[in-house]
Write a protein that holds these residues in place. Structure first.
Motif, short mmCIF file in Angstrom:
data_model
loop_
_atom_site.label_atom_id
_atom_site.label_comp_id
_atom_site.label_asym_id
_atom_site.label_seq_id
_atom_site.Cartn_x
_atom_site.Cartn_y
_atom_site.Cartn_z
N GLN A 80 0.84 -1.20 0.00
CA GLN A 80 0.00 0.00 0.00
C GLN A 80 0.87 1.25 0.00
O GLN A 80 0.50 2.27 -0.56
CB GLN A 80 -0.95 0.00 1.20
N GLU A 81 2.05 1.16 0.59
CA GLU A 81 2.97 2.28 0.61
C GLU A 81 3.41 2.65 -0.82
O GLU A 81 3.48 3.84 -1.17
CB GLU A 81 4.19 1.92 1.47
N VAL A 82 3.66 1.65 -1.65
CA VAL A 82 4.03 1.91 -3.04
C VAL A 82 2.84 2.45 -3.81
O VAL A 82 2.97 3.40 -4.59
CB VAL A 82 4.62 0.64 -3.71
N PHE A 122 2.45 6.04 -2.86
CA PHE A 122 3.53 6.83 -3.44
C PHE A 122 3.18 7.20 -4.89
O PHE A 122 3.26 8.36 -5.28
CB PHE A 122 4.85 6.06 -3.39
N ILE A 123 2.81 6.20 -5.67
CA ILE A 123 2.50 6.43 -7.09
C ILE A 123 1.27 7.31 -7.24
O ILE A 123 1.26 8.25 -8.04
CB ILE A 123 2.36 5.09 -7.84
N GLU A 124 0.24 7.06 -6.45
CA GLU A 124 -0.98 7.87 -6.54
C GLU A 124 -0.74 9.32 -6.17
O GLU A 124 -1.51 10.19 -6.57
CB GLU A 124 -2.07 7.27 -5.64
N ASN A 125 0.31 9.61 -5.41
CA ASN A 125 0.58 10.97 -4.96
C ASN A 125 1.69 11.67 -5.75
O ASN A 125 2.18 12.71 -5.32
CB ASN A 125 0.91 10.97 -3.46
N LEU A 126 2.07 11.12 -6.89
CA LEU A 126 3.04 11.81 -7.73
C LEU A 126 2.44 13.13 -8.20
O LEU A 126 1.21 13.27 -8.29
CB LEU A 126 3.44 10.93 -8.93
N SER A 127 3.28 14.10 -8.50
CA SER A 127 2.82 15.47 -8.71
C SER A 127 2.03 15.69 -9.99
O SER A 127 1.22 16.62 -10.06
CB SER A 127 4.01 16.43 -8.67
N GLN A 128 2.22 14.88 -11.01
CA GLN A 128 1.54 15.12 -12.28
C GLN A 128 0.71 13.90 -12.67
O GLN A 128 1.17 12.76 -12.53
CB GLN A 128 2.57 15.42 -13.37
N PRO A 172 6.23 -12.22 -11.12
CA PRO A 172 5.05 -12.41 -10.27
C PRO A 172 5.37 -12.45 -8.77
O PRO A 172 4.57 -12.01 -7.95
CB PRO A 172 4.46 -13.74 -10.74
N GLU A 173 6.54 -12.95 -8.42
CA GLU A 173 6.91 -13.08 -7.01
C GLU A 173 7.64 -11.85 -6.46
O GLU A 173 8.21 -11.87 -5.37
CB GLU A 173 7.78 -14.33 -6.81
N VAL A 174 7.61 -10.74 -7.20
CA VAL A 174 8.34 -9.54 -6.81
C VAL A 174 7.86 -9.00 -5.46
O VAL A 174 6.69 -9.08 -5.12
CB VAL A 174 8.24 -8.45 -7.91
N GLU A 175 8.81 -8.50 -4.70
CA GLU A 175 8.51 -7.76 -3.47
C GLU A 175 8.72 -6.29 -3.80
O GLU A 175 9.60 -5.95 -4.59
CB GLU A 175 9.46 -8.16 -2.35
N GLU A 176 7.91 -5.43 -3.19
CA GLU A 176 8.07 -4.01 -3.44
C GLU A 176 8.08 -3.24 -2.13
O GLU A 176 7.46 -3.65 -1.16
CB GLU A 176 6.97 -3.50 -4.37
N ARG A 177 8.82 -2.14 -2.15
CA ARG A 177 8.88 -1.29 -0.97
C ARG A 177 9.40 0.08 -1.37
O ARG A 177 10.01 0.25 -2.42
CB ARG A 177 9.77 -1.91 0.10
N ILE A 178 9.15 1.05 -0.50
CA ILE A 178 9.73 2.37 -0.67
C ILE A 178 11.09 2.35 0.02
O ILE A 178 11.19 2.01 1.19
CB ILE A 178 8.84 3.48 -0.07
N GLN A 179 12.10 2.68 -0.74
CA GLN A 179 13.45 2.75 -0.20
C GLN A 179 14.15 3.91 -0.89
O GLN A 179 13.98 4.11 -2.11
CB GLN A 179 14.19 1.44 -0.46
#
Length: 112
Positions: free
Chosen positions: A3-5, A8-14, A33-40
């Motif tokens: 949800q953090e990612v 982040f994407i939904e709140n980009l400026s444009q 398909p097995e990717v992990e995602e995070r804000i770093q």
């Protein structure tokens, strides 16, 4: 999916960056398909088996899509970066070759 990612994407400026960021994120999930995602480092990072596979890096007027573990990949001249990581800078109105991005990401992440 993080949800953090998503936030982040939904709140980009444009608006075009939001749309492009979502497309790129979906592409990563389709290819790995097995990717992990995070804000770093204040941007979305995508990992396979604990190793960086891709990064979406926004700037004021562009989004850069970075493919990690890229040594040995044959990339078009519009990509930048050192051998181990290549990125494509996407600006408003650009239409990236998603099939090419998917192919490069698949090749690069196959050994992770």
């Amino acid at each position: 999916m993080s949800q953090e990612v998503v936030s982040f994407i939904e709140n980009l400026s444009q608006p075009w960056q939001v749309e492009m960021g979502s497309k790129l994120r979906n592409l990563v999930h389709e290819v790995i398909p097995e990717v992990e995602e995070r804000i770093q480092y204040k941007k979305p990072h995508f990992l396979k088996n604990g190793h960086y596979a891709a990064v979406i890096s926004p700037s004021k007027d562009a989004l850069a899509f970075m493919i990690m573990n890229a040594t040995g990949l044959e990339v078009p001249k519009e990509f930048d970066g050192p051998p181990e990581r290549k990125w494509l800078k996407i600006r408003e109105g650009d239409t990236p070759d998603y099939a090419l991005l998917a192919s490069l990401l698949e090749q690069a992440s196959s050994t992770l």
